[in-house]
Design a protein around this motif. Structure first.
Motif, short mmCIF file in Angstrom:
data_model
loop_
_atom_site.label_atom_id
_atom_site.label_comp_id
_atom_site.label_asym_id
_atom_site.label_seq_id
_atom_site.Cartn_x
_atom_site.Cartn_y
_atom_site.Cartn_z
N PRO A 250 -84.58 -88.63 119.38
CA PRO A 250 -85.25 -87.32 119.47
C PRO A 250 -86.61 -87.37 118.78
CG PRO A 250 -83.52 -87.25 117.81
CD PRO A 250 -83.43 -88.59 118.47
N LEU A 251 -87.40 -86.36 119.04
CA LEU A 251 -88.71 -86.24 118.40
C LEU A 251 -88.58 -85.62 117.01
CD1 LEU A 251 -90.56 -84.83 121.52
CD2 LEU A 251 -90.68 -87.17 120.63
N GLY A 252 -87.52 -84.86 116.79
CA GLY A 252 -87.31 -84.21 115.51
C GLY A 252 -86.03 -83.42 115.52
N ARG B 252 -79.60 -84.60 110.89
CA ARG B 252 -79.92 -83.75 109.74
C ARG B 252 -81.29 -83.10 109.94
NH1 ARG B 252 -82.48 -85.60 105.33
NH2 ARG B 252 -81.87 -87.71 105.82
N PRO B 253 -81.39 -81.78 109.80
CA PRO B 253 -82.70 -81.13 109.97
C PRO B 253 -83.66 -81.50 108.85
CG PRO B 253 -81.00 -79.51 109.41
CD PRO B 253 -80.32 -80.83 109.54
N PRO C 29 -94.00 -72.27 115.01
CA PRO C 29 -95.14 -73.07 114.60
C PRO C 29 -96.15 -73.20 115.74
CG PRO C 29 -93.21 -74.47 114.94
CD PRO C 29 -92.76 -73.05 115.10
N PRO C 30 -97.44 -73.30 115.40
CA PRO C 30 -98.44 -73.46 116.45
C PRO C 30 -98.21 -74.74 117.26
CG PRO C 30 -99.44 -73.56 114.25
CD PRO C 30 -98.00 -73.26 114.07
N ASN C 31 -97.65 -75.76 116.60
CA ASN C 31 -97.15 -76.95 117.28
C ASN C 31 -96.08 -77.57 116.39
OD1 ASN C 31 -98.20 -79.33 115.71
ND2 ASN C 31 -100.15 -78.34 116.18
N ARG C 32 -95.27 -78.44 116.97
CA ARG C 32 -94.14 -79.01 116.24
C ARG C 32 -94.48 -80.33 115.54
NH1 ARG C 32 -91.68 -77.29 121.30
NH2 ARG C 32 -90.22 -75.61 120.93
N GLN C 33 -95.72 -80.76 115.59
CA GLN C 33 -96.07 -82.07 115.06
C GLN C 33 -95.69 -82.26 113.60
OE1 GLN C 33 -97.08 -84.48 117.31
NE2 GLN C 33 -96.43 -85.74 115.59
N PRO C 34 -95.89 -81.27 112.71
CA PRO C 34 -95.46 -81.48 111.32
C PRO C 34 -93.95 -81.74 111.20
CG PRO C 34 -96.94 -79.61 111.43
CD PRO C 34 -96.63 -80.01 112.85
N LEU C 35 -93.16 -81.10 112.05
CA LEU C 35 -91.72 -81.33 112.07
C LEU C 35 -91.40 -82.72 112.60
CD1 LEU C 35 -90.91 -77.81 113.46
CD2 LEU C 35 -90.20 -78.62 111.20
N PHE D 107 -89.67 -85.85 110.53
CA PHE D 107 -88.51 -86.56 111.08
C PHE D 107 -88.78 -88.07 111.12
CE2 PHE D 107 -85.97 -88.17 114.68
CZ PHE D 107 -84.70 -87.80 114.27
N ALA D 108 -89.95 -88.45 111.62
CA ALA D 108 -90.32 -89.88 111.69
C ALA D 108 -90.32 -90.50 110.30
CB ALA D 108 -91.67 -90.04 112.36
N ALA D 109 -90.79 -89.77 109.30
CA ALA D 109 -90.82 -90.29 107.93
C ALA D 109 -89.39 -90.50 107.40
CB ALA D 109 -91.58 -89.33 107.01
N GLU D 110 -88.48 -89.59 107.70
CA GLU D 110 -87.08 -89.74 107.26
C GLU D 110 -86.41 -90.92 107.96
OE1 GLU D 110 -85.13 -88.23 104.86
OE2 GLU D 110 -87.09 -87.50 104.24
N VAL D 111 -86.71 -91.08 109.25
CA VAL D 111 -86.13 -92.21 110.01
C VAL D 111 -86.67 -93.53 109.45
CG1 VAL D 111 -86.10 -93.33 112.27
CG2 VAL D 111 -85.67 -90.87 112.09
N ALA D 112 -87.96 -93.55 109.10
CA ALA D 112 -88.56 -94.78 108.57
C ALA D 112 -87.93 -95.19 107.23
CB ALA D 112 -90.07 -94.58 108.40
#
Length: 156
Positions: free
Chosen positions: A25-27, A112-113, A139-145, A149-154
């Motif tokens: 997923p993306l997030g 996990r959210p 949110p104006p866009n979901r990119q921060p979310l 998510f990418a940081a947690e996966v990393a």
């Protein structure tokens, strides 16, 4: 957060609808809007945006209805025609994406959210981790979310 090996599967409460997710997923985030409170029967629901090309309906029949969201956008809500379990929604503003409800996964332990949206609608006794990305409304866009998510996966 350790992601599972894809594909993973999920389905509705009665078992008629089965689906497969073929890629990460993306997030994943929690949504506290009134619509999510109503549809989940709880304080919030979880949302898992994923590219539509990575989601496959394996079996069963789903129906949908178009809902005007609190944001003013139209969201197409999909669920099982037999038991009514909400499986995913399709934000018409972003047609390449589906927002899967992670609670419908066979194994949801990994999902996990990493943030929260519509926090201005959250119930006063709900504990929100304010160190995570959060938005009072849509949110104006979901990119921060997605970045969180990418940081947690990393981290693994």
């Amino acid at each position: 957060m350790k992601l599972p090996e894809f594909p993973v599967e999920g389905g509705c409460q009665c078992g008629a609808v089965r689906y497969r997710i073929k890629g990460a997923p993306l997030g994943i985030y929690a949504c506290h809007c009134k619509d999510c409170q109503r549809s989940s029967g709880a304080t919030h629901s979880m949302s898992m945006p994923i590219l539509k090309e990575n989601v496959e309906l394996i079996s069963g029949e789903m129906d949908y209805f178009d809902k005007a969201a609190d944001s003013g956008r139209t969201v197409r809500m999909f669920g099982c025609v037999k038991c009514g379990t909400k499986i995913w929604n399709e934000p018409l503003a972003t047609p390449a994406m589906l927002v899967v409800k992670p609670g419908t996964l066979d194994d949801v332990r990994w999902a996990r959210p990493v943030g929260n949206i519509w926090t201005d609608r959250s119930l006063p006794w709900v504990a929100i981790d304010w160190s995570q990305p959060h938005f009072p409304g849509q949110p104006p866009n979901r990119q921060p979310l997605f970045d969180a998510f990418a940081a947690e996966v990393a981290k693994g």
